[in-house]
Write an enzyme that holds these catalytic residues in place. Structure first.
Site, PDB file in Angstrom:
ATOM      1  N   ASP A  67      -5.841  -6.405  -6.588  1.00  0.00           N
ATOM      2  CA  ASP A  67      -5.800  -5.020  -7.343  1.00  0.00           C
ATOM      3  C   ASP A  67      -5.571  -5.587  -8.679  1.00  0.00           C
ATOM      4  O   ASP A  67      -5.870  -4.607  -9.710  1.00  0.00           O
ATOM      5  CB  ASP A  67      -4.184  -4.669  -7.010  1.00  0.00           C
ATOM      6  CG  ASP A  67      -4.181  -3.987  -5.581  1.00  0.00           C
ATOM      7  OD1 ASP A  67      -5.495  -3.414  -5.289  1.00  0.00           O
ATOM      8  OD2 ASP A  67      -3.101  -3.782  -5.103  1.00  0.00           O
ATOM      9  N   GLN A  74       0.833  -1.065   0.044  1.00  0.00           N
ATOM     10  CA  GLN A  74      -0.009   0.060  -0.020  1.00  0.00           C
ATOM     11  C   GLN A  74       0.925   1.195   0.017  1.00  0.00           C
ATOM     12  O   GLN A  74       0.665   2.153  -0.826  1.00  0.00           O
ATOM     13  CB  GLN A  74      -0.869  -0.226   1.542  1.00  0.00           C
ATOM     14  CG  GLN A  74      -2.192   0.967   1.361  1.00  0.00           C
ATOM     15  CD  GLN A  74      -2.819   0.771  -0.095  1.00  0.00           C
ATOM     16  OE1 GLN A  74      -3.215  -0.459  -0.425  1.00  0.00           O
ATOM     17  NE2 GLN A  74      -3.029   1.644  -0.819  1.00  0.00           N
TER      18      GLN A  74
END
Lengths: 434, 434
Positions: B363, B261
């Site tokens: 993702d 992240q």
């Protein structure tokens, strides 16, 4: 009465149509500054500022913030004060709106893949919602039902209504509607200060996750300001109706359907499309005959003369084309065979099928919502619904084999994007023996 | 490395947490003015201004507006230029995203009441959608797949992508992704001028109904400006991950998940919650061990030191409570029994279940969308989905008996609101003999 007429066959028809649909948005830089200040003050000073603004704007002078709340007994008293006909109308409308919106509830779903991986969405209700209800003349009990019931059907536990009481005047119908719709708490605050209080919370006003409901320019601007901190519904423009007729509907009915839109306000827009040019003459006669019987005659006349529109087309197929361009909030298919016309309709907030179905029944009690996309936004948005009070969380649960197989793909993609921690995080889950 | 630690048991925990979550939004009044000017110029001057802005901002000098379009052969060439591993990764990701999103398609529905009245919703795809794709380093093929595929699954016929090519540089992966995702047309324009062109249309660029996709501050502001004329997706804040661990996950895995992240940008936020305080020490050791292997070490370090957060709780029930307050964009339940923890999770963009499920697989290729609500907006909003490319029209078709029965109710309600044209319009449909 003279109403602007366009012919679809004319050169530059769509340019003329676009001009006729557009309206001058007021310059609201003054409103923007005022709202910005009010929101900031409420955010910092909370309850105290609510008492002050309520004294200033609504002329209601309270000393204790808890006095801003109306106890539920007051709502029941308002309901009890109504005659039975009105009580029944409220109850039957509420029941029908509930029945319809229950069809919109969406449930969590998931599926398992061959390797044991589970994917899905968890669908849950918003925790808390604020409902803005205007005070004074624009205060509509139907609007309370249309906003509150979908939220309650979705499962919203904390439904908080705010409604200003200018000079202390309460609208019994609005409070009765809140009672019927099971609103949880009601506060007598309004304007930008009420929106700010709901968005940020004060000691007395609970913070909500989303704010819905109509309001004046200050309320609309306040919703824009707090958007992001909380969700908001759409910010509506002037209301519109488009009636398509095949020439077989009583012209008095057509005139009255146009009136019912025009009576909302001067900027409201009523449009009639027909393939039979004699319809326009007949409707003008009906308008001239009926206008004097209307209590809101002035508003209706101003709206029709400034914003009303007759559009002549060659056939109903062309009517659908023009309607799709306009993407009207309300679309009446006042024709003998509405089903066949419907197939060509792609964009509209609500579609009223056949001569027996007028907009005003939809406004109150047919069941579907009367909060609808205006100003051509039906091209990309929808009526208010239960889906506006639910939200979704993706669920991803990889099996060991799934993690290995997908980890390899993710790793290739992540390296392609230069994101090596993404790649490594996926690599950790790749098992040599899978 | 030192990371800020909070204990849920401490006084004022939620106040401290709120402070840790907040970030300074840049003052963007300069950006606002620039964007306002650009949008106005494009609206008035169309193609000519696109050529000028593209020359000015992207250093690409074209003479004919038609040169702004990339022919589909160029997309295929980009795809063909990739190695087979990358082609397969793109194809498999696309197929999985398609499979998942097909479960989200919503169909029109209706029901008939006893008296013959039909109510329902007609659900249709948007006609045309614009997809913004950033140029340069923030240009992600996964983002093309995640935005384009749901639109195509919904049935959007005209999917128009814009992507700037600064100094003429094209990103082969991005163009290949557009090829795989069946994007209809691609134009090499970017910035606020591209958003304005999609919103208002030019001779060369088709006008769309909604604009989606990520972009820098200028693009985000331009989307705000054109919102209302077209629909837009959410305007995302910095990306976040929240990892809840029961202390049984390898600390290297936890560290790398936080890195994945943090490597996005300095404002990205990585949060770890545990009921076992020794986890934090172990993860710090892993961070210190692994950080030097990361190409984006600087960004990761800055993000973790400024925005990273460890939160100590007494048990997993408390962890869920804190998570619900944070309403994270990405939530990893890195625990042995994620199912039981999930029951207490109410708000999150995407939930990654169990130690094998890392965010980065989500993702790219698990299937669910990676466009997710940030900054606590998961309290009221959802992942991007097919539902963002469909819209609804209410259908109301009253039988003669329905019109009579409901007309009476509408009439009572309309008179209560002082709207007499509404009442009369309903009255016309009331038959004496029903």
């Amino acid at each position: 009465m003279k109403i602007k007429t366009l012919k679809q066959a004319d050169n530059n028809f769509y340019q003329s149509l676009q001009n006729a649909l557009s309206f001058d948005e007021e310059d609201n830089s003054q409103i923007q500054q005022t709202v910005k200040d009010i929101v900031q003050i409420v955010k910092v000073n909370g309850d105290q500022s609510l008492l002050e603004f309520t004294k200033k704007f609504d002329k209601v002078d309270l000393t204790d913030p808890s006095d801003l709340e109306l106890p539920s007994s007051i709502l029941k008293e308002a309901y009890d004060s109504l005659d039975t006909t009105t009580q029944n109308a409220l109850n039957e409308s509420a029941q029908r709106i509930k029945n319809y919106h229950e069809k919109q509830v969406q449930d969590s779903w998931s599926y398992k893949e061959e390797d044991g991986t589970v994917l899905g969405q968890k669908i849950t209700a918003l925790d808390s919602v604020g409902l803005y209800v205007p005070g004074g003349k624009a205060s509509y009990p139907s609007s309370v039902l249309m906003n509150a019931i979908p939220a309650k059907v979705a499962g919203v536990k904390n439904l908080v209504m705010v409604v200003p009481t200018p000079n202390g005047e309460r609208n019994a119908l609005v409070l009765a509607a809140a009672y019927v719709a099971n609103v949880d708490r009601v506060f007598t605050i309004g304007g930008a200060q009420a929106v700010a209080a709901l968005a940020y919370g004060t000691n007395t006003i609970p913070q909500v996750d989303k704010i819905v409901g109509p309001g004046n320019a200050y309320v609309a601007e306040a919703k824009r300001v707090v958007f992001g901190t909380v969700g908001i519904d759409m910010i509506a423009g002037p209301s519109e109706i488009l009636v398509i007729t095949d020439g077989k509907t009583d012209p008095d009915w057509l005139a009255m359907d146009l009136f019912s839109q025009a009576e909302h306000d001067e900027l409201a827009q009523a449009i009639l499309i027909s393939s039979d040019p004699s319809v326009f003459e007949k409707v003008i006669l009906s308008i001239n005959k009926l206008i004097d019987t209307m209590p809101r005659k002035e508003i209706i006349s101003t709206s029709l003369q400034n914003r009303g529109l007759f559009i002549q087309v060659d056939n109903l197929h062309e009517a659908a084309e023009v309607s799709n361009y306009i993407s009207p909030e309300h679309l009446e298919l006042s024709v003998q065979d509405p089903e066949s016309l419907l197939r060509n309709i792609n964009h509209a907030g609500a579609i009223f099928m056949g001569i027996n179905t007028c907009e005003s029944v939809g406004d109150y009690c047919a069941g579907p919502n009367h909060v609808l996309p205006t100003s051509r936004t039906a091209r990309f948005s929808s009526p208010l619904g239960v889906y506006d009070f639910q939200k979704r969380s993706s669920i991803i649960n990889l099996s060991a084999r799934g993690a290995t197989r997908l980890g390899k793909i993710a790793s290739v993609m992540a390296e392609g994007e230069g994101l090596f921690a993404h790649a490594r995080s996926a690599d950790y889950r790749v098992k040599a023996d899978e």
